[in-house]
Write a protein that holds these residues in place. Structure first.
Motif, PDB file in Angstrom:
ATOM      1  N   VAL A  20       0.738  -1.448   0.029  1.00 57.33           N
ATOM      2  CA  VAL A  20      -0.211  -0.512  -0.077  1.00 57.33           C
ATOM      3  C   VAL A  20       1.432   1.296   0.180  1.00 57.33           C
ATOM      4  O   VAL A  20       1.995   1.711   0.312  1.00 57.33           O
ATOM      5  CB  VAL A  20      -0.665  -0.407   1.430  1.00 57.33           C
ATOM      6  N   PRO A  21       0.797   2.493  -0.875  1.00 50.27           N
ATOM      7  CA  PRO A  21       1.957   3.224  -0.995  1.00 50.27           C
ATOM      8  C   PRO A  21       0.874   4.780   0.162  1.00 50.27           C
ATOM      9  O   PRO A  21       0.260   4.844   0.574  1.00 50.27           O
ATOM     10  CB  PRO A  21       1.249   4.056  -2.138  1.00 50.27           C
ATOM     11  N   ALA A  22       2.379   4.286   0.691  1.00 48.45           N
ATOM     12  CA  ALA A  22       2.692   5.346   2.213  1.00 48.45           C
ATOM     13  C   ALA A  22       2.895   6.428   1.476  1.00 48.45           C
ATOM     14  O   ALA A  22       3.237   7.905   1.994  1.00 48.45           O
ATOM     15  CB  ALA A  22       3.671   5.435   3.009  1.00 48.45           C
ATOM     16  N   ALA A  23       3.773   6.347   0.482  1.00 49.29           N
ATOM     17  CA  ALA A  23       4.324   8.002  -0.021  1.00 49.29           C
ATOM     18  C   ALA A  23       4.473   7.899  -1.518  1.00 49.29           C
ATOM     19  O   ALA A  23       5.158   6.485  -1.646  1.00 49.29           O
ATOM     20  CB  ALA A  23       5.494   8.388   0.600  1.00 49.29           C
ATOM     21  N   LEU A  24       4.712   8.815  -2.001  1.00 45.45           N
ATOM     22  CA  LEU A  24       4.901   9.042  -3.733  1.00 45.45           C
ATOM     23  C   LEU A  24       6.049   9.996  -3.627  1.00 45.45           C
ATOM     24  O   LEU A  24       5.986  10.813  -2.809  1.00 45.45           O
ATOM     25  CB  LEU A  24       4.292   9.911  -4.620  1.00 45.45           C
ATOM     26  N   VAL A  25       7.402   9.792  -3.344  1.00 41.81           N
ATOM     27  CA  VAL A  25       8.710  10.762  -3.589  1.00 41.81           C
ATOM     28  C   VAL A  25       9.466  10.388  -5.510  1.00 41.81           C
ATOM     29  O   VAL A  25       9.349   9.243  -6.303  1.00 41.81           O
ATOM     30  CB  VAL A  25       9.732  10.024  -3.158  1.00 41.81           C
ATOM     31  N   ALA A  26       9.325  12.042  -5.901  1.00 38.58           N
ATOM     32  CA  ALA A  26      10.285  12.249  -6.555  1.00 38.58           C
ATOM     33  C   ALA A  26      11.755  12.219  -7.310  1.00 38.58           C
ATOM     34  O   ALA A  26      11.865  13.231  -5.896  1.00 38.58           O
ATOM     35  CB  ALA A  26       9.694  13.283  -7.799  1.00 38.58           C
ATOM     36  N   THR A  27      13.211  11.776  -7.735  1.00 40.19           N
ATOM     37  CA  THR A  27      13.835  12.710  -7.940  1.00 40.19           C
ATOM     38  C   THR A  27      14.213  13.797  -8.358  1.00 40.19           C
ATOM     39  O   THR A  27      15.436  14.660  -8.547  1.00 40.19           O
ATOM     40  CB  THR A  27      14.666  11.358  -8.827  1.00 40.19           C
ATOM     41  N   HIS A  28      13.244  14.023  -9.422  1.00 38.62           N
ATOM     42  CA  HIS A  28      13.082  15.020 -10.009  1.00 38.62           C
ATOM     43  C   HIS A  28      12.288  14.873 -10.998  1.00 38.62           C
ATOM     44  O   HIS A  28      11.074  14.560 -11.089  1.00 38.62           O
ATOM     45  CB  HIS A  28      14.265  15.452 -11.294  1.00 38.62           C
ATOM     46  N   GLY A  29      10.991  16.532 -11.338  1.00 39.27           N
ATOM     47  CA  GLY A  29      10.169  17.090 -11.857  1.00 39.27           C
ATOM     48  C   GLY A  29       9.769  16.815 -13.504  1.00 39.27           C
ATOM     49  O   GLY A  29       9.089  17.552 -13.258  1.00 39.27           O
ATOM     50  N   HIS A  30      10.538  16.468 -13.787  1.00 38.26           N
ATOM     51  CA  HIS A  30      10.652  15.673 -15.162  1.00 38.26           C
ATOM     52  C   HIS A  30       9.198  14.596 -15.652  1.00 38.26           C
ATOM     53  O   HIS A  30       8.868  13.934 -15.069  1.00 38.26           O
ATOM     54  CB  HIS A  30      11.489  15.306 -16.039  1.00 38.26           C
ATOM     55  N   ALA A  31       8.335  15.129 -16.764  1.00 43.46           N
ATOM     56  CA  ALA A  31       7.251  14.842 -16.669  1.00 43.46           C
ATOM     57  C   ALA A  31       6.970  12.778 -16.526  1.00 43.46           C
ATOM     58  O   ALA A  31       6.446  12.297 -16.129  1.00 43.46           O
ATOM     59  CB  ALA A  31       6.392  14.689 -17.987  1.00 43.46           C
ATOM     60  N   ASP A  32       8.251  12.625 -17.184  1.00 44.70           N
ATOM     61  CA  ASP A  32       8.504  10.710 -17.421  1.00 44.70           C
ATOM     62  C   ASP A  32       9.391   9.955 -15.897  1.00 44.70           C
ATOM     63  O   ASP A  32       9.239   8.861 -16.086  1.00 44.70           O
ATOM     64  CB  ASP A  32       9.517  10.693 -18.286  1.00 44.70           C
TER      65      ASP A  32
END
Length: 188
Positions: free
Chosen positions: A49-61
Motif C-alpha cells: 500500500v503506497p504510504a508516500a510518492l517521492v520524485a528524484t526530479h520533476g520531469h514528466a517521465d
C-alpha cells in the motif's frame, strides 16, 4: 527489504517500490508516464500500500502519474521545491525522513534539473541503495548533470552501494567510479 522496479512510458523511466517487507506500506519512487497498470500489478503481487510518492526530479517521465496516484491513494508527492514549477500538481517539499518505515536521505544534485536529488537508504540487511534519477546511469550521466556533483556523490558513497537509476539497468558506485567515461577527469 523489498525493492521492485520496472520501466514505463515511451522513455522507459524506472519506477521503484521500496518496502521493509511484502504485505505493508511502501514508497513509490518516480511514478512517471503510463505507470498505473504495472504499478497496480506490482502493488497487488506484493500486497503493498503506497504510504508516500517521492520524485528524484520533476520531469514528466518521472512524475506524470503522481497526481492521479496521490488522489487514488491519499498520499502526497514529495518533490524538491526547486522542481515544483515542473510538476502540474500539488506537492510537498521533499526532505530527509522516514517513509513507510524506511529512512531516506535526500542529497540535492542540481544540474539535470534545479531540484534533482539522489535518494539514499541503508537496508536492514546491511546493503546501501542510491536512487539517482537522471543524475547517474550505468556508464553515463544525465543530460545537464554536473560532473562535480556526481564526483562528490561517487566519493561520498561506498563502492558496494547499489545504484538504481532513472533509466536503464542497476549498477554500483564502484563500477561507475572505475569505468564511467563521462566522469573521466573529475577525480572520481
Amino acid at each position: 527489504m523489498l525493492v521492485v522496479g520496472f520501466g514505463s512510458g515511451p522513455l522507459q523511466a524506472n519506477c521503484y517500490l521500496l518496502a521493509a517487507a511484502a504485505g505493508g506500506p511502501c514508497v513509490v519512487v518516480d511514478p512517471g508516464q503510463e505507470v498505473t497498470a504495472p504499478l497496480t500489478a506490482a502493488l497487488a503481487e506484493h500486497r503493498l500500500v503506497p504510504a508516500a510518492l517521492v520524485a528524484t526530479h520533476g520531469h514528466a517521465d518521472h512524475v506524470a502519474s503522481a497526481a492521479s496516484l496521490a488522489a487514488d491513494h491519499g498520499v502526497p508527492l514529495h518533490l524538491h521545491p526547486a522542481d515544483a514549477s515542473l510538476y502540474d500538481g500539488d506537492s510537498v517539499p521533499l526532505e530527509p525522513g522516514t517513509f513507510a518505515g524506511l529512512d531516506l536521505d535526500v542529497r540535492p544534485v542540481p544540474g539535470h534539473t534545479p531540484g534533482s536529488v539522489v535518494l539514499g537508504l541503508a537496508t536492514a540487511e546491511g546493503g546501501r541503495l542510491a536512487l539517482t534519477g537522471d543524475t547517474l546511469f550505468a556508464g553515463s550521466v544525465g543530460r545537464g548533470a554536473d560532473p562535480e556533483a556526481v564526483r562528490d556523490l561517487l566519493t561520498s558513497l561506498p563502492d558496494d552501494t547499489v545504484v538504481l537509476p532513472g533509466h536503464g539497468p542497476a549498477t554500483t558506485i564502484g563500477r561507475e567510479r572505475a569505468g564511467n567515461p563521462f566522469l573521466a577527469g573529475t577525480g572520481a
